[in-house]
Motif scaffolding. Structure first.
Motif, mmCIF file in Angstrom:
data_model
loop_
_atom_site.group_PDB
_atom_site.id
_atom_site.type_symbol
_atom_site.label_atom_id
_atom_site.label_comp_id
_atom_site.label_asym_id
_atom_site.label_seq_id
_atom_site.Cartn_x
_atom_site.Cartn_y
_atom_site.Cartn_z
ATOM 1 N N PRO A 1 -23.398 -17.237 -13.025
ATOM 2 C CA PRO A 1 -22.148 -17.526 -12.320
ATOM 3 C C PRO A 1 -20.967 -16.884 -13.046
ATOM 4 C CG PRO A 1 -23.460 -19.510 -12.600
ATOM 5 C CD PRO A 1 -24.094 -18.459 -13.463
ATOM 6 N N CYS A 2 -19.905 -16.621 -12.313
ATOM 7 C CA CYS A 2 -18.727 -15.946 -12.867
ATOM 8 C C CYS A 2 -17.644 -16.953 -13.239
ATOM 9 C CB CYS A 2 -18.158 -14.950 -11.855
ATOM 10 S SG CYS A 2 -19.305 -13.640 -11.369
ATOM 11 N N ASP A 3 -16.904 -16.638 -14.282
ATOM 12 C CA ASP A 3 -15.749 -17.464 -14.646
ATOM 13 C C ASP A 3 -14.572 -17.189 -13.722
ATOM 14 O OD1 ASP A 3 -16.522 -18.824 -17.360
ATOM 15 O OD2 ASP A 3 -17.206 -16.754 -17.529
ATOM 16 N N SER A 4 -14.411 -15.935 -13.318
ATOM 17 C CA SER A 4 -13.353 -15.539 -12.378
ATOM 18 C C SER A 4 -13.907 -14.449 -11.476
ATOM 19 C CB SER A 4 -12.114 -15.011 -13.108
ATOM 20 O OG SER A 4 -11.566 -15.975 -13.971
ATOM 21 N N ILE A 5 -13.475 -14.459 -10.232
ATOM 22 C CA ILE A 5 -13.839 -13.400 -9.284
ATOM 23 C C ILE A 5 -12.572 -12.933 -8.586
ATOM 24 C CG2 ILE A 5 -15.145 -12.790 -7.204
ATOM 25 C CD1 ILE A 5 -17.227 -14.848 -7.958
ATOM 26 N N ILE A 6 -12.412 -11.620 -8.469
ATOM 27 C CA ILE A 6 -11.294 -11.029 -7.731
ATOM 28 C C ILE A 6 -11.836 -10.435 -6.439
ATOM 29 C CG2 ILE A 6 -9.480 -9.274 -7.738
ATOM 30 C CD1 ILE A 6 -9.428 -9.527 -10.803
ATOM 31 N N ASP A 7 -11.284 -10.878 -5.325
ATOM 32 C CA ASP A 7 -11.674 -10.396 -3.998
ATOM 33 C C ASP A 7 -10.648 -9.387 -3.513
ATOM 34 O OD1 ASP A 7 -12.533 -10.218 -1.238
ATOM 35 O OD2 ASP A 7 -10.999 -11.715 -0.767
ATOM 36 N N THR A 8 -11.104 -8.177 -3.161
ATOM 37 C CA THR A 8 -10.186 -7.147 -2.648
ATOM 38 C C THR A 8 -10.582 -6.702 -1.248
ATOM 39 O OG1 THR A 8 -11.502 -5.416 -3.719
ATOM 40 C CG2 THR A 8 -9.638 -6.286 -4.960
ATOM 41 N N ILE B 1 -17.168 -14.051 -17.876
ATOM 42 C CA ILE B 1 -17.714 -13.145 -16.862
ATOM 43 C C ILE B 1 -16.718 -12.949 -15.729
ATOM 44 C CG2 ILE B 1 -19.569 -12.787 -15.190
ATOM 45 C CD1 ILE B 1 -21.360 -14.502 -17.008
ATOM 46 N N LEU B 2 -16.430 -11.678 -15.418
ATOM 47 C CA LEU B 2 -15.559 -11.313 -14.305
ATOM 48 C C LEU B 2 -16.398 -10.783 -13.152
ATOM 49 C CD1 LEU B 2 -12.715 -10.722 -13.096
ATOM 50 C CD2 LEU B 2 -12.888 -8.446 -14.138
ATOM 51 N N GLY B 3 -16.139 -11.281 -11.969
ATOM 52 C CA GLY B 3 -16.757 -10.744 -10.763
ATOM 53 C C GLY B 3 -15.738 -9.999 -9.928
ATOM 54 N N LEU B 4 -16.171 -8.926 -9.286
ATOM 55 C CA LEU B 4 -15.329 -8.172 -8.352
ATOM 56 C C LEU B 4 -16.072 -8.102 -7.033
ATOM 57 C CD1 LEU B 4 -14.319 -5.160 -10.640
ATOM 58 C CD2 LEU B 4 -13.017 -7.255 -10.235
ATOM 59 N N THR B 5 -15.480 -8.618 -5.968
ATOM 60 C CA THR B 5 -16.105 -8.499 -4.662
ATOM 61 C C THR B 5 -15.274 -7.556 -3.803
ATOM 62 O OG1 THR B 5 -17.005 -9.683 -2.748
ATOM 63 C CG2 THR B 5 -15.039 -10.627 -3.751
ATOM 64 N N GLY B 6 -15.912 -6.477 -3.364
ATOM 65 C CA GLY B 6 -15.206 -5.345 -2.784
ATOM 66 C C GLY B 6 -14.972 -4.318 -3.875
ATOM 67 N N PHE B 7 -15.190 -3.045 -3.560
ATOM 68 C CA PHE B 7 -15.074 -2.044 -4.629
ATOM 69 C C PHE B 7 -14.451 -0.767 -4.095
ATOM 70 C CE2 PHE B 7 -16.629 0.655 -8.158
ATOM 71 C CZ PHE B 7 -16.145 -0.123 -9.193
ATOM 72 N N GLY B 8 -13.162 -0.872 -3.774
ATOM 73 C CA GLY B 8 -12.440 0.280 -3.259
ATOM 74 C C GLY B 8 -11.417 0.793 -4.251
ATOM 75 N N ALA B 9 -10.246 1.197 -3.733
ATOM 76 C CA ALA B 9 -9.225 1.836 -4.561
ATOM 77 C C ALA B 9 -8.728 0.916 -5.668
ATOM 78 C CB ALA B 9 -8.054 2.278 -3.690
#
Length: 341
Positions: free
Chosen positions: A229-236, A172-180
């Protein structure tokens, strides 16, 4: 030529015209450099960091802009293999020393002499710019100028972030923030990891709707609990709340990748409340993203062309750069914005 110029650090909460339209001489390419007539230049949150002094230029005035698509007008001495009239791109990495251990090991993004386009050297908020030929890229024909520009930063740095996330297909991938960058990472993850659910944490319902429309399996608020829960999360994001929230939503052994050149200070007091047990225990990892390499840009452009990745783009005249930057500063932007000289 016309150019939008940054002449000093300003606070965008009080200043509505951070850049000034100036008429400047067309630059001349030196040895190893090319002169580009700029076709379009993307607008990035890093420009806000430059303008507000979190990563200030070493000199003023400077022309911002590091997602540049242009046509070659002239080549300096020693440039070979690049034809006049061809289309080239310029990304955040303007140059590096090329001979230190980091550069020779493929980590030129960490070089002590790393030079950034639009900060350490004049960038693409102008009708013309020069760049080291070795740090420019051929642009696949499948992309228009406007579509290609955001790939050079939001896309390429998103690709590096996704590689650093160390995700396996099905996790599971999480993305926090959703812009460019975030919306390109979602599309890229769907292509590279087709079995992996993608959960998006965003600050507005509009962003959540946008994420769902692009294929997110779930979208909710920054501090909402995802279905798993997520295995990885990318914060932008430029804030600290998403970082603390993301750490709580990682699986044991999960990794948070922070894709931001700087964080703003308005909510930094939240760091005083960090809990080792809730946020960091169970072998969770935090990895920061520092700049990009030429290999990142080239690899991502190739993948993007093969998968037909087209970023969501809005185009504006160069003279409207200040309005676009303020929209970005106040969270009114959706997708990626580009300026057209």
């Amino acid at each position: 030529m016309n150019a939008m110029v940054l002449e000093r650090v300003v606070d965008l909460l009080h200043e509505t015209q951070p850049l000034v339209l100036r008429e400047l001489p067309v630059p001349e390419p030196g040895p190893g450099e090319i002169l580009l007539r700029v076709a379009t230049c993307g607008v990035c949150h890093t420009e806000l960091d430059e303008i507000e002094g979190r990563t200030p230029p070493p000199r003023f005035p400077v022309i911002p802009g590091h997602q540049v698509i242009g046509r070659v007008v002239a080549c300096g001495d020693g440039v070979a293999g690049i034809e006049t009239g061809s289309r080239r791109g310029v990304a955040w990495i303007y140059s590096s020393c090329g001979h230190c251990d980091l550069c020779r090991s493929g980590n030129e993004n960490l070089c002590a002499e790393f030079s950034a386009t639009g900060r350490d050297a004049d960038g693409g908020y102008a009708e013309y710019m020069v760049a080291p030929a070795a740090f420019t890229y051929s642009i696949p024909d499948v992309f228009s100028d406007a579509e290609a520009a955001p790939l050079l930063c939001g896309g390429a740095i998103g690709y590096r972030s996704l590689m650093l996330a160390n995700l396996k297909d099905g996790q599971i991938l999480g993305l926090t923030g959703f812009g460019a960058s975030g919306h390109q990472v979602l599309k890229l993850a769907r292509y590279l990891y087709p079995k992996s659910p993608v959960f998006v944490f965003a600050r507005s319902e509009k962003d959540c709707d946008f994420a769902r429309s692009l294929g997110a399996d779930w979208a909710g608020g920054t501090t909402d609990n995802s279905p798993s829960p997520c295995d990885s999360i990318i914060d932008t994001t430029p804030a600290w709340l998403p970082v603390l929230s993301a750490l709580e939503r990682l699986r044991p052994g999960g990794r948070l990748v922070i894709n931001a050149i700087r964080k703003e200070s308005h909510d930094s007091e939240l760091l005083a409340g960090i809990s080792y047990e809730r946020h960091l225990w169970m072998e969770k990892e935090i990895k920061s993203v520092a700049n990009i390499t030429r290999a990142d840009v080239s690899a991502f452009l190739d993948i993007a062309a093969r998968m037909g990745l087209k970023p969501e783009v809005r185009s504006y005249p160069l003279e409207e750069a200040n309005r676009v930057l303020l929209d970005l500063r106040h969270g009114k932007a959706r997708g990626a914005a580009v300026l057209i000289p």
